[in-house]
Design a protein around this motif. Structure first.
Motif, PDB file in Angstrom:
ATOM      1  N   HIS A 121       0.817  -1.214   0.000  1.00 34.53           N
ATOM      2  CA  HIS A 121       0.000   0.000   0.000  1.00 34.53           C
ATOM      3  C   HIS A 121       0.852   1.265   0.000  1.00 34.53           C
ATOM      4  CE1 HIS A 121      -3.580  -2.403   1.830  1.00 34.53           C
ATOM      5  NE2 HIS A 121      -3.564  -2.445   0.509  1.00 34.53           N
ATOM      6  N   GLU A 122       2.100   1.145   0.439  1.00 36.79           N
ATOM      7  CA  GLU A 122       2.979   2.312   0.483  1.00 36.79           C
ATOM      8  C   GLU A 122       3.279   2.838  -0.914  1.00 36.79           C
ATOM      9  OE1 GLU A 122       6.555   1.787   2.692  1.00 36.79           O
ATOM     10  OE2 GLU A 122       5.524   1.080   4.501  1.00 36.79           O
ATOM     11  N   PHE A 123       3.460   1.912  -1.864  1.00 37.81           N
ATOM     12  CA  PHE A 123       3.819   2.310  -3.230  1.00 37.81           C
ATOM     13  C   PHE A 123       3.377   1.204  -4.176  1.00 37.81           C
ATOM     14  CE2 PHE A 123       7.165   2.916  -6.603  1.00 37.81           C
ATOM     15  CZ  PHE A 123       6.667   4.121  -7.074  1.00 37.81           C
ATOM     16  N   SER A 124       2.755   1.561  -5.272  1.00 36.80           N
ATOM     17  CA  SER A 124       2.144   0.564  -6.165  1.00 36.80           C
ATOM     18  C   SER A 124       3.150  -0.416  -6.752  1.00 36.80           C
ATOM     19  CB  SER A 124       1.396   1.271  -7.305  1.00 36.80           C
ATOM     20  OG  SER A 124       2.290   2.094  -8.053  1.00 36.80           O
ATOM     21  N   ALA A 125       4.416  -0.003  -6.874  1.00 38.64           N
ATOM     22  CA  ALA A 125       5.433  -0.883  -7.466  1.00 38.64           C
ATOM     23  C   ALA A 125       6.028  -1.862  -6.447  1.00 38.64           C
ATOM     24  CB  ALA A 125       6.543  -0.050  -8.092  1.00 38.64           C
ATOM     25  N   ASN A 126       5.702  -1.700  -5.181  1.00 38.58           N
ATOM     26  CA  ASN A 126       6.252  -2.588  -4.159  1.00 38.58           C
ATOM     27  C   ASN A 126       5.743  -4.022  -4.335  1.00 38.58           C
ATOM     28  OD1 ASN A 126       7.659  -0.521  -3.021  1.00 38.58           O
ATOM     29  ND2 ASN A 126       6.289  -0.242  -1.270  1.00 38.58           N
ATOM     30  N   GLN A 127       6.661  -4.962  -4.295  1.00 39.80           N
ATOM     31  CA  GLN A 127       6.322  -6.366  -4.490  1.00 39.80           C
ATOM     32  C   GLN A 127       5.846  -7.009  -3.172  1.00 39.80           C
ATOM     33  OE1 GLN A 127       6.502  -8.100  -7.606  1.00 39.80           O
ATOM     34  NE2 GLN A 127       6.539  -5.922  -8.136  1.00 39.80           N
ATOM     35  N   PRO A 128       4.933  -7.962  -3.262  1.00 41.64           N
ATOM     36  CA  PRO A 128       4.473  -8.653  -2.043  1.00 41.64           C
ATOM     37  C   PRO A 128       5.594  -9.492  -1.442  1.00 41.64           C
ATOM     38  CG  PRO A 128       3.641  -9.767  -3.990  1.00 41.64           C
ATOM     39  CD  PRO A 128       4.288  -8.496  -4.470  1.00 41.64           C
ATOM     40  N   TYR A 129       5.437  -9.824  -0.176  1.00 44.80           N
ATOM     41  CA  TYR A 129       6.439 -10.638   0.515  1.00 44.80           C
ATOM     42  C   TYR A 129       6.439 -12.067  -0.034  1.00 44.80           C
ATOM     43  CZ  TYR A 129       7.041  -7.088   4.202  1.00 44.80           C
ATOM     44  OH  TYR A 129       7.334  -5.953   4.906  1.00 44.80           O
ATOM     45  N   ARG A 130       7.561 -12.730   0.155  1.00 48.37           N
ATOM     46  CA  ARG A 130       7.684 -14.140  -0.223  1.00 48.37           C
ATOM     47  C   ARG A 130       8.377 -14.876   0.915  1.00 48.37           C
ATOM     48  NH1 ARG A 130      11.579 -14.045  -3.766  1.00 48.37           N
ATOM     49  NH2 ARG A 130      13.103 -15.054  -2.411  1.00 48.37           N
ATOM     50  N   LEU A 131       7.838 -16.035   1.280  1.00 46.59           N
ATOM     51  CA  LEU A 131       8.428 -16.813   2.373  1.00 46.59           C
ATOM     52  C   LEU A 131       8.316 -18.304   2.077  1.00 46.59           C
ATOM     53  CD1 LEU A 131       9.634 -16.998   5.233  1.00 46.59           C
ATOM     54  CD2 LEU A 131       7.297 -16.966   6.128  1.00 46.59           C
TER      55      LEU A 131
END
Length: 270
Positions: A121-131
């Motif tokens: 939500h901070e920035f549209s280009a930010n990728q989701p986390y991966r675990l």
């Protein structure tokens, strides 16, 4: 013809009778073994380790880039050990987002998902986390079980290709073991000397910034520890002691291990 039929029936009856005689003692032995295991707390359940996906739920995702969580777990014949494995998986998930609470695995997953959502939500280009977490029993000696988790993750802009976590359990006492639980009390000062000497040698190989920021002494009472065929050791992950520091592993040989460990622990573990 009638005599032949009578002879055949007699043979068949004998075979069935012998078969029943063999099956009954085997069944009785199995029941006796089961009864002994249930009545004797010193007889631990056979583990029969099976690989499985951990049990957790993820929110429905309609976006193009969805959070990626994959936790490969284990299931055994020991209910307490199964719970212990899940508890430590929760600790590992929380460690990725700097949490240290008494959460279930599902609660830890929920917290991890929320962190990922906030980041996106901070920035549209930010990728989701991966675990991704791989879980395995690295070693088992009598009642002592060494659990290893290998983590590959991406949180915010930080990507970790491989990180190891170790946990040791005493199945007989049904407790998580820290290194202080197995070190002979009168040997703790000597053990500290071995640790601090190895730490100083490691520190000399780090960058100047790490050397300035690192603590003068290494606190090891709550550190991850492990055991193998030779002895015990301490494990510190990269960045764990101080930011930008490399990992540190301190090994004790078998002679040192025998000297430092409580006698009953050493006898059962090695």
């Amino acid at each position: 013809m009638k005599q032949q039929q009578t002879l055949i029936m007699t043979i068949l009856s004998s075979v069935l009778l012998l078969s029943a005689c063999h099956k009954e003692p085997a069944k009785q032995q199995e029941q006796a073994a089961s009864s002994t295991q249930n009545s004797n707390p010193d007889v631990l359940p056979y583990l029969d380790i099976q690989t499985k996906r951990a049990e957790y739920a993820l929110p429905f995702c309609e976006k193009k880039n969805c959070i990626d969580i994959d936790i490969q777990s284990l299931v055994t014949k020991d209910p307490w050990l199964n719970h212990w494995i899940t508890t430590n998986q929760s600790k590992v998930v929380q460690a990725q987002i700097d949490l240290k609470q008494n959460l279930s695995l599902q609660q830890a997953i929920n917290a991890y998902v929320k962190k990922s959502d906030d980041w996106q939500h901070e920035f549209s280009a930010n990728q989701p986390y991966r675990l991704h977490i791989q879980t395995r029993v690295a070693s088992q000696r009598n009642q002592y079980v060494l659990l290893q988790m290998q983590v590959s993750s991406r949180q915010a802009d930080v990507e970790i290709k491989e990180r190891q976590y170790f946990f040791v359990a005493d199945r007989k006492l049904q407790k998580d073991l820290k290194i202080l639980d197995v070190i002979e009390l009168k040997q703790q000062v000597a053990f500290d000397g071995i640790v601090q000497s190895a730490y100083q040698q490691w520190l000399k190989k780090q960058t100047k910034n790490v050397q300035l920021a690192a603590p003068k002494k290494l606190h090891w009472g709550q550190a991850d520890w492990f055991f193998d065929g030779e002895g015990v050791g301490l494990h510190y992950r990269a960045n764990e002691i101080v930011k930008d520091a490399k990992q540190l592993e301190i090994f004790l040989n078998k002679s040192q291990t025998q000297q430092m460990l409580k006698a009953d622990v050493f006898h059962k573990m090695f």
